[in-house]
Design an enzyme around this catalytic site. Sequence first.
Site, PDB file in Angstrom:
ATOM      1  N   LYS A 202       0.855  -1.192   0.000  1.00  0.00           N
ATOM      2  CA  LYS A 202       0.000   0.000   0.000  1.00  0.00           C
ATOM      3  C   LYS A 202       0.887   1.238   0.000  1.00  0.00           C
ATOM      4  O   LYS A 202       1.487   1.578   1.004  1.00  0.00           O
ATOM      5  CB  LYS A 202      -0.918   0.031   1.234  1.00  0.00           C
ATOM      6  CG  LYS A 202      -2.098   0.925   0.978  1.00  0.00           C
ATOM      7  CD  LYS A 202      -2.479   1.870   2.066  1.00  0.00           C
ATOM      8  CE  LYS A 202      -1.745   3.068   2.414  1.00  0.00           C
ATOM      9  NZ  LYS A 202      -1.856   4.237   1.528  1.00  0.00           N
ATOM     10  N   GLU A 278       9.281   1.318  10.975  1.00  0.00           N
ATOM     11  CA  GLU A 278      10.365   2.298  10.848  1.00  0.00           C
ATOM     12  C   GLU A 278       9.691   3.661  10.941  1.00  0.00           C
ATOM     13  O   GLU A 278       8.971   4.062  10.033  1.00  0.00           O
ATOM     14  CB  GLU A 278      11.093   2.103   9.506  1.00  0.00           C
ATOM     15  CG  GLU A 278      12.531   2.612   9.538  1.00  0.00           C
ATOM     16  CD  GLU A 278      12.668   4.043   9.055  1.00  0.00           C
ATOM     17  OE1 GLU A 278      12.435   4.947   9.889  1.00  0.00           O
ATOM     18  OE2 GLU A 278      13.000   4.244   7.884  1.00  0.00           O
ATOM     19  N   CYS A 313      13.830  10.540   6.712  1.00  0.00           N
ATOM     20  CA  CYS A 313      13.624  10.139   8.117  1.00  0.00           C
ATOM     21  C   CYS A 313      14.907  10.263   8.937  1.00  0.00           C
ATOM     22  O   CYS A 313      14.858  10.568  10.117  1.00  0.00           O
ATOM     23  CB  CYS A 313      13.016   8.754   8.221  1.00  0.00           C
ATOM     24  SG  CYS A 313      13.980   7.504   7.388  1.00  0.00           S
ATOM     25  N   GLU A 412       9.346  15.901  15.369  1.00  0.00           N
ATOM     26  CA  GLU A 412       9.841  15.809  13.995  1.00  0.00           C
ATOM     27  C   GLU A 412       9.073  16.770  13.080  1.00  0.00           C
ATOM     28  O   GLU A 412       7.850  16.768  13.070  1.00  0.00           O
ATOM     29  CB  GLU A 412       9.647  14.374  13.487  1.00  0.00           C
ATOM     30  CG  GLU A 412      10.217  14.155  12.115  1.00  0.00           C
ATOM     31  CD  GLU A 412      10.058  12.716  11.626  1.00  0.00           C
ATOM     32  OE1 GLU A 412       8.982  12.133  11.860  1.00  0.00           O
ATOM     33  OE2 GLU A 412      11.007  12.189  11.031  1.00  0.00           O
TER      34      GLU A 412
END
Length: 508
Positions: A202, A278, A313, A412
């Site tokens: 997906k 992750e 990331c 973040e």
Amino acid sequence: MSVRKPPLNKANLMLQQEAIDAVRGQTLAPRGHFIDGRSIASDSGDVLDIISPIDGAILTSVAAGSKADMDRAITSARSAFEDGRWSKMAPAQRKKILIKLAELIERDALELAVLGVRDNGTEINMAYKAESLSAAGTFRYYGEAIDKIYGQIAPTANSVLGLIHHAPVGVVGAIVPWNFPLMIGSWKIAPALAAGNSIVLKPAESASLSLLHLAKLASEAGVPDGVFNVVTGKGSVVGEAMGLSMDVDVLVFTGSGATGRRLLEYSARSNLKRCYLELGGKSPNIIFNDAPDLAQAAKVSAAGIFRNSGQVCVAGSRLLVQEDIHDDFVAEMSRHAKDFKVGNPLDLSSQIGAVHSLSELEANLQFVQTAQEEGAQCVAGGKRILSETGGYYMAPTVMSGVKVEDNLHQNEVFGPVLAVTPFKDEADAIRIANSTVYGLSAGVWTSNLSRAHRMIEEIKSGVIHVNTYGGSDLTVPLGGVKQSGNGHDKSLHAMDKYFDLKSAWIQL
Ligand code: ADP
């Protein structure tokens, strides 16, 4: 003796602007899912418009998947797995097919990169290498690995033989984000296929195009129908259906912590499928006054936060600078930030492309505003630029005077916003570095070898760099600790996620 030269293919050639220009404006037909070896529309007929961050215009549409679509793909993956068309194929044959897929990705490298840039905004130079060529390398690497994995015989007592088999898990569900969809997707798809599993992928709703093309290439390479399926659509619909399925054995994910938590919940509410997550990072990049080359440290650190508009990331998004070099180093970082050429990601002259979406851009600007309200100073950038293009571009931004407890230090951004915090000494640097819930990546710049080793030991992160930043070789695992996740992509260690260990006892 004459030496045969390898044939030239696109992967061997330098990227040329004319080649990009030849494909950048192509009209893109609406895309369906890729299930059981063919493209199909959504069960409901619904579509999602894809907006290009380059100019804010509608690029095309993809199928807005339903639960029925996801169930259909999972059923197809399950029957492919159970009848052994891939899972029981001779490893040498599977290897041939994955290596063929790598070659096809190289054949279509430019088209794949441009397709990806048009829906996600990454600068083309980076996309060509980090998306297309890296995906090809990933399929080649795991393809090559297939026929080099052996089971084990355990050193048992008595006359009982203990065999340890690596068995494919069955159906793997993969949910991937919009930044580097092809690279991150391949990190999951290639080892999962190499291990003999079937897969349902997906993609992020806004970045599906290159992965749909990849699925077609897999079919062309000889991956049997049903083994590799792609279902597009919203996370809250098709992602949830995948998470709650009783027939998905392992879920692999890259994305936000909030979605990661949901996936664990889905697993608990369904079949306890294994989840490998992750998640995000707020990675500290620590500059000591004894760094071997401060100018080089600034240059690499600037690339480590600003390339791909900070939408990485592992970006070094917290810069910790020792007090006595702080002002000069921040000035150097600001100079780099201002020097970057931000612009249309399909122009080779642009060093930084677009922010992925308007909502991401607005969230980035909100982070800047909140940081200022909390007392930080904006010393470079801090604003939207090139709005006359209709696209979503942001000036690389440096915020100094960010305190440990500030929003910008703890959360973040996933954008081109660097938070700078001074530190006194090594102990102070370690304390600040470890002060967030994240633990994905880190950087340390020092000439002191003992200190480098102490920092490697003390900093809680899955990856740490010394006197460099952003190491990307496929042979080294990537994964986080703390709330940055679990499990690893890349390297042979990634294969562990896609096998069950099966123990067999045989009385001799
Ligand atoms: P990001 O902030 O990077 O977009 P997300 O976690 O929202 O991170 O998205 C990463 C992937 O997770 C995307 O493919 C998205 O569609 C998917 N996703 C989002 N919400 C859900 C959900 N509730 N269930 C499953 N997948 C989801």
